[in-house]
Write an enzyme that holds these catalytic residues in place. Sequence first.
Site, PDB file in Angstrom:
ATOM      1  N   TYR A 174      -7.507 -17.842   4.332  1.00 54.45           N
ATOM      2  CA  TYR A 174      -6.890 -16.702   3.640  1.00 54.45           C
ATOM      3  C   TYR A 174      -7.072 -16.822   2.125  1.00 54.45           C
ATOM      4  CZ  TYR A 174      -3.090 -13.656   1.960  1.00 54.45           C
ATOM      5  OH  TYR A 174      -2.352 -12.697   1.302  1.00 54.45           O
TER       6      TYR A 174
ATOM      7  N   SER B 165      -4.059 -12.542  -4.175  1.00 54.67           N
ATOM      8  CA  SER B 165      -2.847 -13.288  -3.807  1.00 54.67           C
ATOM      9  C   SER B 165      -2.643 -14.448  -4.771  1.00 54.67           C
ATOM     10  CB  SER B 165      -2.985 -13.865  -2.399  1.00 54.67           C
ATOM     11  OG  SER B 165      -1.915 -14.763  -2.131  1.00 54.67           O
TER      12      SER B 165
ATOM     13  N   GLY C  50       0.833  -1.208   0.000  1.00 53.37           N
ATOM     14  CA  GLY C  50       0.000   0.000   0.000  1.00 53.37           C
ATOM     15  C   GLY C  50       0.861   1.249   0.000  1.00 53.37           C
TER      16      GLY C  50
HETATM   17  N1  LIG Z   1       3.403 -10.008   1.286  1.00 61.13           N
HETATM   18  C1  LIG Z   1       2.998 -10.992   0.541  1.00 61.13           C
HETATM   19  O1  LIG Z   1       3.784 -11.914   0.244  1.00 61.13           O
HETATM   20  C2  LIG Z   1       1.577 -11.011  -0.001  1.00 61.13           C
HETATM   21  C3  LIG Z   1       1.293 -11.936  -1.027  1.00 61.13           C
HETATM   22  C4  LIG Z   1       0.032 -11.929  -1.593  1.00 61.13           C
HETATM   23  C5  LIG Z   1      -0.931 -11.016  -1.171  1.00 61.13           C
HETATM   24  N2  LIG Z   1      -0.628 -10.114  -0.181  1.00 61.13           N
HETATM   25  C6  LIG Z   1      -1.676  -9.131   0.167  1.00 61.13           C
HETATM   26  O2  LIG Z   1      -1.134  -7.824   0.058  1.00 61.13           O
HETATM   27  C7  LIG Z   1      -1.904  -6.923   0.843  1.00 61.13           C
HETATM   28  C8  LIG Z   1      -0.964  -5.963   1.548  1.00 61.13           C
HETATM   29  O3  LIG Z   1      -0.157  -6.682   2.474  1.00 61.13           O
HETATM   30  P1  LIG Z   1       1.417  -6.447   2.661  1.00 61.13           P
HETATM   31  O4  LIG Z   1       2.082  -7.716   2.302  1.00 61.13           O
HETATM   32  O5  LIG Z   1       1.801  -5.170   1.996  1.00 61.13           O
HETATM   33  O6  LIG Z   1       1.545  -6.376   4.251  1.00 61.13           O
HETATM   34  P2  LIG Z   1       1.389  -5.227   5.326  1.00 61.13           P
HETATM   35  O7  LIG Z   1       2.509  -4.271   5.226  1.00 61.13           O
HETATM   36  O8  LIG Z   1       1.143  -5.923   6.602  1.00 61.13           O
HETATM   37  O9  LIG Z   1       0.072  -4.450   4.850  1.00 61.13           O
HETATM   38  C9  LIG Z   1      -1.222  -4.745   5.273  1.00 61.13           C
HETATM   39  C10 LIG Z   1      -1.906  -3.418   5.534  1.00 61.13           C
HETATM   40  O10 LIG Z   1      -3.280  -3.637   5.816  1.00 61.13           O
HETATM   41  C11 LIG Z   1      -3.639  -2.792   6.886  1.00 61.13           C
HETATM   42  N3  LIG Z   1      -4.779  -3.353   7.582  1.00 61.13           N
HETATM   43  C12 LIG Z   1      -4.900  -4.549   8.187  1.00 61.13           C
HETATM   44  N4  LIG Z   1      -6.105  -4.703   8.725  1.00 61.13           N
HETATM   45  C13 LIG Z   1      -6.782  -3.564   8.454  1.00 61.13           C
HETATM   46  C14 LIG Z   1      -8.078  -3.114   8.750  1.00 61.13           C
HETATM   47  N5  LIG Z   1      -8.953  -3.857   9.452  1.00 61.13           N
HETATM   48  N6  LIG Z   1      -8.449  -1.888   8.311  1.00 61.13           N
HETATM   49  C15 LIG Z   1      -7.585  -1.116   7.619  1.00 61.13           C
HETATM   50  N7  LIG Z   1      -6.342  -1.483   7.299  1.00 61.13           N
HETATM   51  C16 LIG Z   1      -5.949  -2.702   7.731  1.00 61.13           C
HETATM   52  C17 LIG Z   1      -2.398  -2.693   7.768  1.00 61.13           C
HETATM   53  O11 LIG Z   1      -2.346  -1.484   8.486  1.00 61.13           O
HETATM   54  P3  LIG Z   1      -2.692  -1.331  10.023  1.00 61.13           P
HETATM   55  O12 LIG Z   1      -2.294  -2.636  10.668  1.00 61.13           O
HETATM   56  O13 LIG Z   1      -1.879  -0.159  10.472  1.00 61.13           O
HETATM   57  O14 LIG Z   1      -4.156  -1.072  10.035  1.00 61.13           O
HETATM   58  C18 LIG Z   1      -1.285  -2.708   6.726  1.00 61.13           C
HETATM   59  O15 LIG Z   1      -0.928  -1.388   6.338  1.00 61.13           O
HETATM   60  C19 LIG Z   1      -2.777  -7.784   1.752  1.00 61.13           C
HETATM   61  O16 LIG Z   1      -4.103  -7.786   1.269  1.00 61.13           O
HETATM   62  C20 LIG Z   1      -2.159  -9.182   1.593  1.00 61.13           C
HETATM   63  O17 LIG Z   1      -3.110 -10.189   1.802  1.00 61.13           O
HETATM   64  C21 LIG Z   1       0.598 -10.116   0.437  1.00 61.13           C
END
Ligand SMILES: NC(=O)c1ccc[n+]([C@@H]2O[C@H](COP(=O)([O-])OP(=O)(O)OC[C@H]3O[C@@H](n4cnc5c(N)ncnc54)[C@H](OP(=O)(O)O)[C@@H]3O)[C@@H](O)[C@H]2O)c1
Length: 253
Positions: free
Chosen positions: A151, A138, A19
């Site tokens: 998930y 994902s 994000g």
């Molecule tokens: N990293 C990977 O390998 C991977 C792979 C496939 C898909 N994804 C997807 O990518 C997306 C982003 O994840 P990321 O990997 O960049 O990890 P991340 O840095 O942990 O980002 C997740 C974000 O979602 C926010 N969040 C969580 N719960 C929330 C809620 N209830 N309301 C509002 N914001 C919320 C968190 O902020 P706060 O906790 O401050 O609210 C955080 O900024 C997710 O949808 C994840 O499923 C990740």
Amino acid sequence: MQRFTNKTVLITGGASGMGLATARRLLDEGAYVVISGRDQARLDAAAAGLDADRLLSVRADVTSQDDLDRLMRRIETRRGGLDAVFANAGVGIFKPTTELTEADFDRTVDVNFKGVFFTITKALPLMRDGGAIVINASWTLQRGLPIASIYSATKAAVHNLARTLGADLAPRGIRVNSVSPGYIDTEMYRAANQDPEAEARNAAEVPLGSLGHPDDVAAAVAFLASDDAAYITGQDLLVDGGLVGSFPVAPAS
Ligand SMILES: NC(=O)c1ccc[n+]([C@@H]2O[C@H](COP(=O)([O-])OP(=O)(O)OC[C@H]3O[C@@H](n4cnc5c(N)ncnc54)[C@H](OP(=O)(O)O)[C@@H]3O)[C@@H](O)[C@H]2O)c1
């Protein structure tokens, strides 16, 4: 490239990871960016490194209807409308299926599916015709990852939403796609992969040979949200270094 000059984009979960990388990318391309997340201190820290003239940060939990309503009101007051949404906020609870509890189920579905659905439906009245929505799904929606049953099901659900809404919103010229990251080095990835061998093991599964960087996904989101993708809707774009498309190769002995 300045594909987002005079455009307003909402990014949920904008304080970290993909994000935040997308916020940086779209600001570089001229957008006015709204980032949201649950924690104002984390949002402030993220905002400190971004161009404050074209940035609004709003504390909003995507599982709260009141927070989402307040978020949309703030955007309407500040910007009058929205051109694009990156529904990115998500959580991952990775455990063997038999250990997953009802609370794990409810939390994952609440954020990853219900949160995405209501982020989009509450943003729609503000969206200008011809806009774009990108959902963060994902790679696990395409392959069975044993510790990720709930998930992965939520990610399949939101990709399906992109398909349906792609058709549903086509009369307004609003395109809806999902992006499917592979192993991307973020807080969520690190929390789920604490074993010191994990990085080497995961990178070895990826034909391009490394974990992805949040900027790799930001570039794909910028493409899907831009007019360069004007004839693309209802699709999922894998950003995974070839992970899903390849046959697993046994390590050399
Ligand atoms: N990293 C990977 O390998 C991977 C792979 C496939 C898909 N994804 C997807 O990518 C997306 C982003 O994840 P990321 O990997 O960049 O990890 P991340 O840095 O942990 O980002 C997740 C974000 O979602 C926010 N969040 C969580 N719960 C929330 C809620 N209830 N309301 C509002 N914001 C919320 C968190 O902020 P706060 O906790 O401050 O609210 C955080 O900024 C997710 O949808 C994840 O499923 C990740």
